[in-house]
Design an enzyme around this catalytic site. Sequence first.
Site, PDB file in Angstrom:
ATOM      1  N   ALA A   1      39.034  46.535  40.803  1.00  0.00           N
ATOM      2  CA  ALA A   1      39.585  46.030  42.140  1.00  0.00           C
ATOM      3  C   ALA A   1      39.149  44.811  42.666  1.00  0.00           C
ATOM      4  O   ALA A   1      39.827  44.100  43.462  1.00  0.00           O
ATOM      5  CB  ALA A   1      39.455  47.047  43.246  1.00  0.00           C
ATOM      6  N   ALA A   2      37.841  44.387  42.328  1.00  0.00           N
ATOM      7  CA  ALA A   2      37.188  43.161  43.238  1.00  0.00           C
ATOM      8  C   ALA A   2      37.841  41.885  42.740  1.00  0.00           C
ATOM      9  O   ALA A   2      38.270  41.890  41.326  1.00  0.00           O
ATOM     10  CB  ALA A   2      35.880  43.031  42.838  1.00  0.00           C
ATOM     11  N   PRO A   3      38.102  40.989  43.573  1.00  0.00           N
ATOM     12  CA  PRO A   3      37.816  40.635  44.989  1.00  0.00           C
ATOM     13  C   PRO A   3      38.793  41.527  45.972  1.00  0.00           C
ATOM     14  O   PRO A   3      38.469  41.670  47.062  1.00  0.00           O
ATOM     15  CB  PRO A   3      37.833  39.270  45.081  1.00  0.00           C
ATOM     16  CG  PRO A   3      38.653  38.982  44.190  1.00  0.00           C
ATOM     17  CD  PRO A   3      38.510  39.427  43.037  1.00  0.00           C
TER      18      PRO A   3
ATOM     19  N   LYS B   1      44.880  42.228  44.299  1.00  0.00           N
ATOM     20  CA  LYS B   1      45.862  43.278  44.173  1.00  0.00           C
ATOM     21  C   LYS B   1      45.657  44.672  45.217  1.00  0.00           C
ATOM     22  O   LYS B   1      46.607  45.320  45.218  1.00  0.00           O
ATOM     23  CB  LYS B   1      45.816  43.556  42.769  1.00  0.00           C
ATOM     24  CG  LYS B   1      46.407  42.338  41.669  1.00  0.00           C
ATOM     25  CD  LYS B   1      46.500  42.531  40.550  1.00  0.00           C
ATOM     26  CE  LYS B   1      46.918  41.217  39.669  1.00  0.00           C
ATOM     27  NZ  LYS B   1      45.718  40.418  39.725  1.00  0.00           N
TER      28      LYS B   1
ATOM     29  N   GLU C   1      35.421  49.207  42.094  1.00  0.00           N
ATOM     30  CA  GLU C   1      34.782  48.084  41.351  1.00  0.00           C
ATOM     31  C   GLU C   1      33.404  48.381  40.904  1.00  0.00           C
ATOM     32  O   GLU C   1      32.566  48.946  41.738  1.00  0.00           O
ATOM     33  CB  GLU C   1      34.471  46.954  42.298  1.00  0.00           C
ATOM     34  CG  GLU C   1      33.707  45.830  41.813  1.00  0.00           C
ATOM     35  CD  GLU C   1      34.403  45.262  40.596  1.00  0.00           C
ATOM     36  OE1 GLU C   1      35.385  45.275  40.311  1.00  0.00           O
ATOM     37  OE2 GLU C   1      33.279  44.998  39.739  1.00  0.00           O
TER      38      GLU C   1
ATOM     39  N   ARG D   1      30.129  42.545  43.479  1.00  0.00           N
ATOM     40  CA  ARG D   1      31.605  42.300  43.872  1.00  0.00           C
ATOM     41  C   ARG D   1      32.166  43.416  44.723  1.00  0.00           C
ATOM     42  O   ARG D   1      33.081  43.290  45.152  1.00  0.00           O
ATOM     43  CB  ARG D   1      32.306  42.315  42.306  1.00  0.00           C
ATOM     44  CG  ARG D   1      31.954  41.104  41.613  1.00  0.00           C
ATOM     45  CD  ARG D   1      32.649  40.989  40.327  1.00  0.00           C
ATOM     46  NE  ARG D   1      34.002  40.864  40.236  1.00  0.00           N
ATOM     47  CZ  ARG D   1      34.595  39.917  40.423  1.00  0.00           C
ATOM     48  NH1 ARG D   1      33.999  38.847  40.550  1.00  0.00           N
ATOM     49  NH2 ARG D   1      36.024  39.934  40.259  1.00  0.00           N
TER      50      ARG D   1
ATOM     51  N   ASP E   1      31.594  53.708  36.999  1.00  0.00           N
ATOM     52  CA  ASP E   1      31.996  53.289  35.853  1.00  0.00           C
ATOM     53  C   ASP E   1      33.470  54.073  35.369  1.00  0.00           C
ATOM     54  O   ASP E   1      33.788  55.287  36.076  1.00  0.00           O
ATOM     55  CB  ASP E   1      31.041  53.596  34.532  1.00  0.00           C
ATOM     56  CG  ASP E   1      31.429  53.022  33.304  1.00  0.00           C
ATOM     57  OD1 ASP E   1      30.835  52.127  33.047  1.00  0.00           O
ATOM     58  OD2 ASP E   1      32.311  53.926  32.518  1.00  0.00           O
TER      59      ASP E   1
ATOM     60  N   ASP F   1      43.834  46.225  36.123  1.00  0.00           N
ATOM     61  CA  ASP F   1      43.524  44.506  36.089  1.00  0.00           C
ATOM     62  C   ASP F   1      42.309  44.221  35.544  1.00  0.00           C
ATOM     63  O   ASP F   1      41.266  43.827  36.184  1.00  0.00           O
ATOM     64  CB  ASP F   1      43.856  44.162  37.421  1.00  0.00           C
ATOM     65  CG  ASP F   1      44.022  42.630  37.181  1.00  0.00           C
ATOM     66  OD1 ASP F   1      44.614  42.011  36.520  1.00  0.00           O
ATOM     67  OD2 ASP F   1      43.595  41.951  38.578  1.00  0.00           O
TER      68      ASP F   1
ATOM     69  N   CYS G   1      44.465  38.028  32.992  1.00  0.00           N
ATOM     70  CA  CYS G   1      44.969  36.691  33.154  1.00  0.00           C
ATOM     71  C   CYS G   1      44.770  35.843  31.872  1.00  0.00           C
ATOM     72  O   CYS G   1      44.232  34.947  32.084  1.00  0.00           O
ATOM     73  CB  CYS G   1      44.433  36.380  34.514  1.00  0.00           C
ATOM     74  SG  CYS G   1      42.524  36.497  34.547  1.00  0.00           S
TER      75      CYS G   1
HETATM   76  N1  SAM Z   1      42.140  43.103  40.366  1.00  0.00           N
HETATM   77  C1  SAM Z   1      41.414  41.972  41.171  1.00  0.00           C
HETATM   78  C2  SAM Z   1      41.936  41.379  41.923  1.00  0.00           C
HETATM   79  O1  SAM Z   1      43.240  41.298  41.941  1.00  0.00           O
HETATM   80  O2  SAM Z   1      41.608  40.669  42.913  1.00  0.00           O
HETATM   81  C3  SAM Z   1      40.630  41.106  39.953  1.00  0.00           C
HETATM   82  C4  SAM Z   1      39.975  41.969  38.774  1.00  0.00           C
HETATM   83  S1  SAM Z   1      39.160  41.232  37.605  1.00  0.00           S
HETATM   84  C5  SAM Z   1      40.345  40.548  36.580  1.00  0.00           C
HETATM   85  C6  SAM Z   1      38.485  42.373  36.684  1.00  0.00           C
HETATM   86  C7  SAM Z   1      37.513  43.127  37.497  1.00  0.00           C
HETATM   87  O3  SAM Z   1      36.904  44.195  36.428  1.00  0.00           O
HETATM   88  C8  SAM Z   1      36.064  42.323  37.750  1.00  0.00           C
HETATM   89  O4  SAM Z   1      36.156  42.623  39.260  1.00  0.00           O
HETATM   90  C9  SAM Z   1      35.045  43.034  37.333  1.00  0.00           C
HETATM   91  O5  SAM Z   1      33.965  42.897  37.869  1.00  0.00           O
HETATM   92  C10 SAM Z   1      35.514  44.464  36.509  1.00  0.00           C
HETATM   93  N2  SAM Z   1      34.774  44.882  35.534  1.00  0.00           N
HETATM   94  C11 SAM Z   1      33.993  44.228  34.619  1.00  0.00           C
HETATM   95  N3  SAM Z   1      33.637  45.113  33.904  1.00  0.00           N
HETATM   96  C12 SAM Z   1      34.134  46.331  33.919  1.00  0.00           C
HETATM   97  C13 SAM Z   1      34.284  47.663  33.276  1.00  0.00           C
HETATM   98  N4  SAM Z   1      33.558  47.732  32.180  1.00  0.00           N
HETATM   99  N5  SAM Z   1      34.914  48.376  33.797  1.00  0.00           N
HETATM  100  C14 SAM Z   1      35.750  48.339  34.814  1.00  0.00           C
HETATM  101  N6  SAM Z   1      35.917  47.179  35.245  1.00  0.00           N
HETATM  102  C15 SAM Z   1      35.157  46.255  35.075  1.00  0.00           C
END
Ligand code: SAM
Length: 462
Positions: free
Chosen positions: A111-113, A116, A134, A139, A161, A178, A231
């Site tokens: 979810a971070a930041p 969405k 998150e 984050r 996790d 996402d 993205c």
């Molecule tokens: N949905 C967010 C938004 O619209 O602002 C952007 C999300 S960003 C593309 C992906 C997120 O997944 C990051 O914040 C990252 O820290 C987190 N992430 C990284 N590794 C992950 C993992 N193994 N499992 C779940 N989330 C993870």
Amino acid sequence: MNEYPLPSHFLEAMKQQLGESDLNLFLQALQQPAPVSIRLNPSKGMPAPAASEPVGWSPHAFLLQSRPSFTLDPYFHAGAYYVQEASSGFLNHVLNQLELPEAPLALDLCAAPGGKSTLISSFLGEKGLLLANEVIKSRNQVLKENTIKWGLGNTVITQNDPAHFAQLSNSFDFVLVDAPCSGEGLFRKDPQSIQEWSPENVHLCQGRQSRILQEAAALPKPEGYLIYSTCTYNSLENEENIRSLVANFGYKPVEIPIDPAWGISQSACETERGAYPVYRFYPHRVPGEGLFMAVLQRPPSEDYRKPAKMGKDFRHPHLQRLPGKIRNHPSFPTLDLAENYAYYQYSNHLFALPARWVAWFETIATRMNVQYFGVELGDWARDTFLPGPAWALSLLPKPSYAVEELTTEETIRYLKKEPITLSKADRGWVLVNYKGLGMGWVKNLGNRSNNYYPKEWRIRMD
Ligand code: SAM
């Protein structure tokens, strides 16, 4: 403008995906400045910005002609809008197409930041509940700040996790993944992502996405939805993951109607169960950055794991649900919220949560690492109550406090945590507003006042 050359493997893959002439248009678009857009918070009522253009697929999103100083705009700090590239707003259109119950339970797994998540929070409004997760601690903080400022009080933030969510299997009306990705769609906005790109990293990302999706696949209710987005453009991180979801979990396709004028590219992902529609946003066709999105529906009767049990007797080492009569507590005269809220205490912090979500929240709170939920109203200090910033920024009523409307200049001073001169003579807590929106608290001491804006949020710019 790109200062880094684009990797040859990337260029080759894009040529295959787009064809030679489209590739040239794509590369030209990458040389243009990234469009700037914001998405309004419909609950906070800021008017559409002057000289802006609406984004076709997102009713609250607007393209700006130039990039203003968001830092010096009080509306930005009030959570009246979120600065978000336009393609992401497609999620709003997608959600409007789904068949959802009246009060949906949603999960945003990465979810971070919070771009969405804040969109989903607005979509759910007063009825639904969003679990925004998150996994990365630092984050999680920014997700919390953005959620608080958005102010709807319908979000629970966790730091877990994806594997921990097995305890909430079969629970959600929709789940958004996402996913963290190789970021090809960000090359224009964030040239650093060009440097980080490599074919090895694409494989690494695909492995991580596939692991996240394995967990996520069990989380929607039967006939609930899984929305997958990245993205990035390559098919390994996109179609390949869709094919696995279909092969391993029998997910069904969901077609999202789109207006051809929007410039969104729909294609078919061939799977063992037929063609599944997927959607791509390219910067030479839309006024936004690169995005991939696909919507899948869980089959009706297959049950991969047992549904989560709703909590009955809530027992938690730190969190306590307070009895309804707290509203009339003599040492707590300032709180007079609507009946349809439940109250919780965590250490000396007091929270409010929509009462209809109590059972679900308690189920989540006993299983997951909750970082924030509902609206933090404030803190108890011995027998007195100190109203907190999240309450000021929220949509909840604050009926028993004095209110003072600040000018733009005064609000900026307040946000810099400088002293504010109040016109109100009464001593005590004063809610300071900007154009009717709560910004925070000031304590009027008579000859001076104390500014209670959180120091970690203050503007550090002159
Ligand atoms: N949905 C967010 C938004 O619209 O602002 C952007 C999300 S960003 C593309 C992906 C997120 O997944 C990051 O914040 C990252 O820290 C987190 N992430 C990284 N590794 C992950 C993992 N193994 N499992 C779940 N989330 C993870």
